[in-house]
Motif scaffolding. Structure first.
Motif, PDB file in Angstrom:
ATOM      1  N   PRO A 177     -98.701 -27.849 -59.038  1.00  0.00           N
ATOM      2  CA  PRO A 177     -98.658 -28.067 -60.488  1.00  0.00           C
ATOM      3  C   PRO A 177     -98.585 -26.736 -61.215  1.00  0.00           C
ATOM      4  N   VAL A 178     -97.778 -26.701 -62.281  1.00  0.00           N
ATOM      5  CA  VAL A 178     -97.672 -25.483 -63.076  1.00  0.00           C
ATOM      6  C   VAL A 178     -98.829 -25.446 -64.065  1.00  0.00           C
ATOM      7  N   HIS A 179     -99.503 -24.328 -64.151  1.00  0.00           N
ATOM      8  CA  HIS A 179    -100.639 -24.204 -65.053  1.00  0.00           C
ATOM      9  C   HIS A 179    -100.276 -23.298 -66.222  1.00  0.00           C
ATOM     10  N   LYS A 180    -100.263 -23.858 -67.410  1.00  0.00           N
ATOM     11  CA  LYS A 180     -99.910 -23.049 -68.586  1.00  0.00           C
ATOM     12  C   LYS A 180    -101.169 -22.503 -69.233  1.00  0.00           C
ATOM     13  N   ASP A 181    -101.039 -21.313 -69.811  1.00  0.00           N
ATOM     14  CA  ASP A 181    -102.133 -20.675 -70.554  1.00  0.00           C
ATOM     15  C   ASP A 181    -103.339 -20.340 -69.687  1.00  0.00           C
ATOM     16  N   TYR A 182    -103.061 -20.076 -68.426  1.00  0.00           N
ATOM     17  CA  TYR A 182    -104.161 -19.643 -67.563  1.00  0.00           C
ATOM     18  C   TYR A 182    -104.020 -18.153 -67.261  1.00  0.00           C
ATOM     19  N   GLY A 183    -105.130 -17.464 -67.193  1.00  0.00           N
ATOM     20  CA  GLY A 183    -105.112 -16.099 -66.670  1.00  0.00           C
ATOM     21  C   GLY A 183    -105.274 -16.202 -65.149  1.00  0.00           C
ATOM     22  N   TYR A 184    -104.671 -15.266 -64.411  1.00  0.00           N
ATOM     23  CA  TYR A 184    -104.718 -15.386 -62.957  1.00  0.00           C
ATOM     24  C   TYR A 184    -104.942 -14.023 -62.328  1.00  0.00           C
ATOM     25  N   SER A 185    -105.362 -14.052 -61.079  1.00  0.00           N
ATOM     26  CA  SER A 185    -105.439 -12.812 -60.311  1.00  0.00           C
ATOM     27  C   SER A 185    -105.632 -13.111 -58.842  1.00  0.00           C
ATOM     28  N   TYR A 186    -104.999 -12.318 -57.993  1.00  0.00           N
ATOM     29  CA  TYR A 186    -105.253 -12.385 -56.557  1.00  0.00           C
ATOM     30  C   TYR A 186    -105.667 -10.998 -56.102  1.00  0.00           C
ATOM     31  N   ALA A 227    -108.866 -15.509 -55.183  1.00  0.00           N
ATOM     32  CA  ALA A 227    -107.855 -15.982 -56.128  1.00  0.00           C
ATOM     33  C   ALA A 227    -108.605 -16.598 -57.297  1.00  0.00           C
ATOM     34  N   SER A 228    -108.233 -16.221 -58.524  1.00  0.00           N
ATOM     35  CA  SER A 228    -108.895 -16.882 -59.653  1.00  0.00           C
ATOM     36  C   SER A 228    -107.921 -17.270 -60.738  1.00  0.00           C
ATOM     37  N   LEU A 229    -108.245 -18.393 -61.331  1.00  0.00           N
ATOM     38  CA  LEU A 229    -107.452 -18.976 -62.404  1.00  0.00           C
ATOM     39  C   LEU A 229    -108.443 -19.313 -63.508  1.00  0.00           C
ATOM     40  N   VAL A 230    -108.200 -18.822 -64.726  1.00  0.00           N
ATOM     41  CA  VAL A 230    -109.152 -19.140 -65.801  1.00  0.00           C
ATOM     42  C   VAL A 230    -108.423 -19.574 -67.056  1.00  0.00           C
ATOM     43  N   LYS A 231    -109.062 -20.492 -67.749  1.00  0.00           N
ATOM     44  CA  LYS A 231    -108.545 -20.908 -69.063  1.00  0.00           C
ATOM     45  C   LYS A 231    -109.670 -20.731 -70.071  1.00  0.00           C
ATOM     46  N   VAL A 232    -109.311 -20.170 -71.216  1.00  0.00           N
ATOM     47  CA  VAL A 232    -110.320 -19.887 -72.232  1.00  0.00           C
ATOM     48  C   VAL A 232    -109.915 -20.521 -73.551  1.00  0.00           C
ATOM     49  N   GLU A 233    -110.869 -21.208 -74.171  1.00  0.00           N
ATOM     50  CA  GLU A 233    -110.608 -21.765 -75.511  1.00  0.00           C
ATOM     51  C   GLU A 233    -111.797 -21.439 -76.402  1.00  0.00           C
ATOM     52  N   ASN A 234    -111.488 -20.825 -77.521  1.00  0.00           N
ATOM     53  CA  ASN A 234    -112.553 -20.414 -78.451  1.00  0.00           C
ATOM     54  C   ASN A 234    -113.607 -19.564 -77.771  1.00  0.00           C
ATOM     55  N   ASN A 235    -113.143 -18.664 -76.958  1.00  0.00           N
ATOM     56  CA  ASN A 235    -114.009 -17.742 -76.241  1.00  0.00           C
ATOM     57  C   ASN A 235    -114.988 -18.441 -75.298  1.00  0.00           C
ATOM     58  N   ILE A 236    -114.652 -19.649 -74.913  1.00  0.00           N
ATOM     59  CA  ILE A 236    -115.464 -20.361 -73.926  1.00  0.00           C
ATOM     60  C   ILE A 236    -114.564 -20.622 -72.723  1.00  0.00           C
ATOM     61  N   PHE A 237    -115.136 -20.494 -71.532  1.00  0.00           N
ATOM     62  CA  PHE A 237    -114.377 -20.836 -70.325  1.00  0.00           C
ATOM     63  C   PHE A 237    -114.156 -22.339 -70.311  1.00  0.00           C
ATOM     64  N   SER A 238    -112.918 -22.791 -70.417  1.00  0.00           N
ATOM     65  CA  SER A 238    -112.689 -24.233 -70.372  1.00  0.00           C
ATOM     66  C   SER A 238    -112.319 -24.686 -68.959  1.00  0.00           C
ATOM     67  N   ASP A 239    -111.744 -23.799 -68.157  1.00  0.00           N
ATOM     68  CA  ASP A 239    -111.487 -24.150 -66.772  1.00  0.00           C
ATOM     69  C   ASP A 239    -111.556 -22.873 -65.941  1.00  0.00           C
ATOM     70  N   VAL A 240    -112.251 -22.957 -64.829  1.00  0.00           N
ATOM     71  CA  VAL A 240    -112.360 -21.799 -63.934  1.00  0.00           C
ATOM     72  C   VAL A 240    -112.163 -22.278 -62.511  1.00  0.00           C
ATOM     73  N   ARG A 241    -111.263 -21.635 -61.800  1.00  0.00           N
ATOM     74  CA  ARG A 241    -111.049 -21.988 -60.394  1.00  0.00           C
ATOM     75  C   ARG A 241    -111.008 -20.724 -59.570  1.00  0.00           C
ATOM     76  N   ILE A 242    -111.860 -20.688 -58.557  1.00  0.00           N
ATOM     77  CA  ILE A 242    -111.952 -19.494 -57.702  1.00  0.00           C
ATOM     78  C   ILE A 242    -111.840 -19.930 -56.253  1.00  0.00           C
ATOM     79  N   ALA A 243    -111.020 -19.247 -55.467  1.00  0.00           N
ATOM     80  CA  ALA A 243    -110.967 -19.536 -54.040  1.00  0.00           C
ATOM     81  C   ALA A 243    -111.014 -18.231 -53.258  1.00  0.00           C
ATOM     82  N   LEU A 244    -111.617 -18.277 -52.088  1.00  0.00           N
ATOM     83  CA  LEU A 244    -111.734 -17.076 -51.259  1.00  0.00           C
ATOM     84  C   LEU A 244    -111.291 -17.380 -49.828  1.00  0.00           C
ATOM     85  N   ASN A 245    -110.855 -16.312 -49.113  1.00  0.00           N
ATOM     86  CA  ASN A 245    -110.584 -16.472 -47.688  1.00  0.00           C
ATOM     87  C   ASN A 245    -111.391 -15.452 -46.905  1.00  0.00           C
TER      88      ASN A 245
END
Lengths: 157, 785, 294
Positions: free
Chosen positions: C174-183, C200-218
């Motif tokens: 799935p394509v994630h719009k308006d997310y910040g990312y980093s590997y 790997a992290s994917l974050v979404k922020v709305e009104n300076n609040i984390f609205s979605d956070v996804r972190i994965a590690l290997n």
């Protein structure tokens, strides 16, 4: 094990070999087809000394089964002696002192030749990234990088 | 009749030493082998192997770290069709003894195995698949013995002995006593004492070891070998086979990297291949797999060094007391020589009036230690240079300033009491380097940067080192080469020096001949690495050009003298006005009176001038007292300095090498591009050693990371961002060709010291243990907090 | 000559159906795509297959298709092709960043995304980005197709939900719009190396609040994992340097690293925290959110 007939293009010429399925391309090139420029350093895809071009892309020949290259085209330095870009690379490697023991050299030339052909605009980071899979223990890489950059500047002016 | 007195070696060396203008010396001419290597035409040992026409040898290695061999059963293996034979120590016709310094090492294990990976048997087969199959069917019954892994433990124990006959695990000792150290310490205003530890290193040359032995028509055994000293390989093979040397011929193709590893292992590979060829009468090929190469061949020694130094408030060193323990592994190999070098160099390149050094070479059940770029010096310089930084810090002095107060200068004595009369350019070089890089200002800038930065810390460190060229102490060293000129004017040089990548035969030797004879480079062919050349010593100890080429210079110079006289006669000119330059022979100031090189040679043939010559030079050495470590240690020393700037991520322990500034006082620089290549290669190899390479040993002493994925050497992405052009001080060595001293090992030697000192500066704690992998440095940083 | 590969029968199916048939019929068979893992495993004796099914001619498994709100990647797509693809670079930049730091050019020209996932090394670098993107895997066998959520796919080192006769066909991302990312990858050297730990992290922020956070590690557990403790802590929280610091410390609840030849468990634990922190910072920076100090 039954022998398999494999046909492929080597340095612009069609070749045919009979191989067992478990024969690796490195051994076929060196022992059956007389291509000695492809070197054996680790046989595990860790050093880059056996790098060749498979349909124009650099790969480790020790990590290919010969049966897999049926119908494909393989290039080694032996087939590039008359190529203008290759000649410029060789010239710069030689003049800049980028060759010491020479065991890793054919692998580096193949990889950098492929880089200069695939990318139009090349930065130093691109060069480092492209050759990260070729190990050298003698030169410390500096003169190799200079030779590749110099060749790039040559063909871009 | 021509009097031969003008062929005195000292006079000839001296004559060319005085040259001020050069045709090719000092220029970065291209190597003769570059094109071949680029086109893939250059041949290495494996390139001579013909599959299924030559025997393929597979080694059977010990799976035990210390055990009695009770039985080797290979009946099942022999039943496989295509297996020609399985050979063990019982099949060795001559002596099963290949020990270099001490007679303690078998070629094939006999009675006992002392390290995991030791070669027990050789399988000869017509194809490698069968050989592998046979290897699976070889049954060896071992009776395990207790294992000694640490040198400090092995040092103390007499109940577990790696070599029973010895009665202890101390293979060798050295001693150095100068002045009165207790008095020296009592006179010191600051005293620093630390224990330093360094680790093993794997050479990881791109080409693993290989040899191809061919019984030839004349009843000689020709071995295409990767050994760095053809005459040593010849000697070892002859001894193992019980043949005279004249029946063994060693030929060297291009060698894919050596760094000392193929100096030690090369003769053994040759002997194994020769053994099979001799017993079967067939050509036999042996190549170590990468894994076997890592398991079998000797490594850089691991050392434990206890170091105490004292200095006065005005910044003068008064005394040092050093204990050096080298982990020599299962066999002494070069251990005693490596230990002597470490002992003699223990002070660093400084004047120290009182010194006490004890060295011990200790056996353990691990892969043997051996030659590797620096040969015992890098670890002791690491300790010495850390001490210098600590003393400077306690005295409130700048590290370079403190060093400049103590560096050796002409007229001073080393800690062996050797008076250095000339060729001591180190103080000049360090001063020049420090000025050119603005050392003091940079240090200050970094200190200020560090105040503002919490996570990342930068450091600027320096390592200054010295390295005696040639063999140590009274160990004889000489040079020898043979040159002949053919009727068409082409020149052939025969030298025992091999081409391992450093370029001695393919550049500096050619340049020297081109300069002395005045011929164009294209006319010169160097036949290198052959035992058919007169024995000129090994390609090691950075002597390929510095000593190895003396013979080349002399042979060329002798012929030149003869040609000068002929030309003077033919051109009716005074002797001292004869010039030969790029193939033209003419009179200085009157270029019309000339002839071509070819014409001169033709005339020489018809006039009965001998156009072949041997250049032999025996290096004059003084005496050395092994009991007190005093006397003449080396004919000369090369000096090297490296300043390194690092950036440490204190949160992960990762170190980035930002910049390196090299300085070298190695006499005349014959080929600047080759020298830069050596420096850059050594710096990267050093970065690997200090920051990412580590051999991991298991409980049996087995190497756990015997591949290039888990033994991580630097890739192009790990090199420093910048290496400045080296600062050279050409402090001429009176016996070196045109005054050259050795270069090959130099830039590596101070590297561990320089990086460690830079990291120490960055984190504010003295680094005393290597390696500094991210995890290890992270632990050290954590302990500070 | 350094190694001996076992003897096997070699098959090169020309269609997917052919391949599935072979996979169903043959005993002790292994599939070869890029071969960069399999050839090493055969050399060191980890696998000794009686048959090898070479799927490299199955061009129907090689594609990168942009369906708008999702990208479909054929399992046979080479890692280097992912780097060359404009679609991947623009729409799945976290996958691009992960693959960019994998292995070497030569390996990436052969290795496939399907191979990297099916080989299921705990250090696989395509896994963490796909896990935060919550990709779905289409697997197929002679009986039919099924979809597996990537978060369920890995069972242990070199063990997946893939049945013996199944082939990975496609990865649906799935394509994630308006997310910040980093590997972020920490290795023993700067490139061409297995990770000590990667995040790997994917974050979404709305009104300076984390609205979605996804972190994965290997490399910190038998399989790649999602750091649920970190995610749970951050969602709904204000975006501050302190919340990120506190959150990254929680990652140790989600991981179970071992000591091996590359690193100790303790170092991995500490680095998991640091890298999670670093990764979150970079992901936020890509959203234009930066912190003055720290």
């Amino acid at each position: 094990m039954a022998l398999v007939l494999v046909k492929f293009n080597l340095n612009g010429h069609p070749v045919e070999v009979d191989v067992e399925p478990n024969e690796i391309l490195l051994n076929t090139l060196r022992n059956k087809l007389g291509i000695k420029s492809v070197k054996r350093g680790c046989e595990r895809g860790e050093c880059g000394a056996c790098t060749i071009l498979l349909d124009g892309k650099p790969v480790y020949s020790c990590m290919l089964l010969t049966v897999q290259v049926n119908g494909r085209s393989i290039d080694t330095v032996d087939g590039l002696w008359n190529n203008e870009l290759f000649k410029k690379l060789v010239y710069n490697f030689t003049i800049k002192g980028a060759i010491q023991c020479g065991y890793c050299t054919p692998g580096f030339l193949i990889t950098s030749y492929a880089l200069l052909r695939t990318k139009k605009v090349i930065s130093k980071e691109d060069v480092l990234k492209a050759i990260e899979g070729n190990l050298c223990r003698c030169t410390g890489y500096k003169k190799i990088i200079e030779a590749i950059m110099e060749t790039y500047e040559c063909i871009h002016s | 009749m021509i009097a031969m007195s003008y062929e005195d070696p000292y006079e000839l060396i001296n004559k060319w030493l005085k040259a001020r203008e050069f045709i090719v010396i000092g220029k970065g001419i291209t190597r003769s082998d570059s094109l071949e290597k680029a086109l893939g035409k250059a041949r290495f040992v494996e390139d001579y192997f013909e599959d299924s026409k030559m025997l393929f040898i597979k080694q059977v290695l010990s799976s035990e770290g210390h055990a009695i061999i009770e039985e080797i059963n290979y009946d099942e293996a022999l039943k496989i069709p295509g297996i020609v034979g399985v050979y063990t120590y019982k099949d060795i016709p001559g002596e099963n003894q290949v020990g270099y310094a001490l007679p303690d090492q078998p070629l094939l294990a006999e009675g006992k195995v002392r390290y995991h990976g030791e070669t027990v048997a050789l399988i000869a087969a017509w194809d490698y698949e069968k050989a592998f199959k046979a290897a699976e069917l070889i049954r060896i019954r071992y009776r395990s013995l207790p294992i000694l892994l640490g040198p400090l433990e092995a040092f103390k124990r007499k109940d577990i002995l790696v070599h029973d006959e010895l009665g202890s695990n101390i293979a060798f000792k050295t001693k150095l006593r100068r002045g009165d150290v207790e008095k020296g310490f009592s006179e010191s205003d600051v005293v620093v004492e630390n224990t330093y530890r360094t680790h093993h290193q794997e050479h990881a040359y791109l080409e693993p070891e290989a040899a191809l032995a061919i019984p030839d028509v004349e009843g000689r055994l020709t071995i295409i070998s990767c050994a760095q000293y053809p005459h040593l390989a010849q000697k070892i093979v002859a001894r193992v086979l019980g043949l005279p040397s004249s029946r063994v011929r060693i030929v060297s193709p291009y060698i894919g990297g050596g760094f000392g590893g193929k100096d030690d292992e090369g003769p053994l590979v040759a002997a194994k291949a020769a053994l099979v060829a001799y017993l079967t009468g067939k050509p036999a090929f042996l190549m170590y797999s990468r894994e076997e190469s890592i398991r079998i061949h000797p490594k850089r020694e691991a050392a434990v060094i206890k170091y105490k130094s004292g200095a006065t408030a005005d910044g003068k060193l008064r005394a040092i007391k050093v204990t050096i323990i080298h982990d020599t592994g299962a066999y002494a190999n070069r251990g005693p020589f490596i230990l002597w070098r470490a002992t003699v160099h223990a002070s660093g390149p400084y004047y120290v009036p009182n010194a006490w050094v004890d060295g011990y070479c200790v056996y353990t059940n691990k892969v043997p230690q051996g030659s590797f770029r620096g040969f015992g010096n890098p670890s002791v310089q690491f300790a010495a240079e850390a001490q210098m930084d600590e003393l400077a810090r306690k005295l409130g002095m700048d590290p370079v300033e403190f060093r400049l107060k103590n560096l050796l200068r002409p007229g001073m004595e080393t800690i062996t009491g050797q008076l250095l009369e000339d060729s001591v350019g180190v103080a000049d070089m360090v001063a020049k380097l420090s000025d050119s890089m603005n050392w003091k200002k940079l240090r200050k800038e970094i200190d200020e940067w560090n105040i503002k930065s919490t996570r990342y810390k930068r450091g600027l460190g320096i390592g200054v080192a010295w390295h005696g060229i040639s063999t140590s102490r009274g160990v004889p060293d000489w040079s020898n080469a043979y040159i002949k000129i053919d009727r068409d004017g082409s020149v052939t040089v025969y030298t025992g020096i091999v081409e391992i990548g450093q370029g001695s035969p393919t550049t500096s030797h050619r340049q020297i001949v081109a300069e002395v004879l005045g011929v164009p480079l294209e006319l010169i062919n160097v036949v290198f690495g052959t035992s058919d050349a007169p024995d000129g010593g090994a390609t090691h100890a950075s002597r390929g050009t510095s000593i190895g080429a003396i013979g080349v210079l002399l042979a060329a110079a002798k012929i030149r003298e003869r040609l000068n006289r002929l030309a003077a006669d033919l051109l009716k000119a005074p002797l001292e006005k004869i010039v030969i330059k790029e193939g033209k022979v003419f009179v200085q100031g009157d270029e019309e009176r000339s002839m071509s090189w070819k014409e001169l040679i033709e005339k020489a043939y018809s006039r009965g001038i001998d156009l072949s010559a041997t250049g032999y030079f025996f290096l004059p050495k003084g005496s050395f007292d092994n009991e007190r470590g005093q006397g003449y240690a080396y004919p000369a020393y090369s000096y090297v300095a490296l300043a390194i700037m690092v950036e440490v991520d204190t949160w992960t322990g990762k170190v980035k090498v930002l910049k390196a500034w090299p300085g070298l006082a190695a006499g005349k620089i014959i080929n600047p591009i080759q020298v830069e290549g050596q420096i850059e290669g050594a710096i990267t190899q050093g970065i690997g050693y200090v920051l990412m390479e580590e051999i991991r040993f298991g409980s049996k002493g087995e190497i756990l990371n015997a591949d290039l994925t888990d033994y991580t050497i630097p890739t192009a992405m790990d090199t420093p961002l910048e290496i400045t052009k080296p600062v050279y001080v050409e402090d001429i060595f009176k016996y070196g060709p045109f005054g050259a001293k050795g270069v090959g090992e130099m830039a590596f030697i101070p590297l561990p010291a320089a990086i460690a000192n830079a990291v120490s500066h960055a984190i504010g704690k003295r680094i005393t243990e290597l390696p500094l992998t991210p995890e290890r440095l992270y632990k050290i940083i954590k302990s500070i907090r | 000559m350094f190694y001996r590969l076992p003897q096997f029968k070699y098959y090169k199916p020309q269609t997917l159906d052919e391949a599935l048939k072979l996979l169903n019929e043959l005993d002790e068979a292994k599939v070869i795509a890029g071969g960069t893992d399999l050839l090493i495993d055969m050399r060191i004796g980890r696998y000794r297959p009686k048959s090898i099914i070479d799927i490299n001619d199955l061009s129907e498994l090689k594609y990168i298709i942009d369906d708008g709100n999702r990208i479909r990647i054929g399992a046979l797509t080479r890692l280097q092709e992912l780097i060359y693809s404009e679609i991947i670079k623009e729409k799945l930049p976290i996958l691009y960043e992960a693959v960019y730091h994998m292995a070497s050019w030569q390996i990436r020209n052969m290795a496939t995304i399907g191979g990297n996932l099916c080989n299921a090394s705990p250090a696989a670098d395509t896994a963490p980005p796909l896990m935060v993107l919550e990709a779905k895997l289409r697997v197929i066998n002679i009986e039919g197709e099924r979809t597996i959520d990537i978060r369920e796919f890995f069972l242990g080192p070199r063990k997946t939900l893939l049945k013996g006769n199944e082939l990975l066909k496609e990865i649906i991302v799935p394509v994630h719009k308006d997310y910040g990312y980093s590997y972020m990858k920490l290795g023993r050297r700067n490139s061409f190396t297995l990770s000590i730990v990667s995040v790997a992290s994917l974050v979404k922020v709305e009104n300076n609040i984390f609205s979605d956070v996804r972190i994965a590690l290997n490399s910190i557990a038998p399989t790649p994992i999602r750091a649920v403790s970190v995610e749970k802590y951050l969602v709904g929280r204000k975006v501050t340097i302190d919340s990120i610091k506190a959150a990254s410390k929680l990652v140790i609840k989600d991981i179970s690293p071992i000591t091996d030849i590359r690193a100790t468990a303790e170092y991995r634990k500490d680095m998991a925290i640091i890298l999670t922190y670093d990764s979150l910072k970079v992901a936020l920076k890509r959203l234009g959110i930066e912190f003055v100090k720290g």
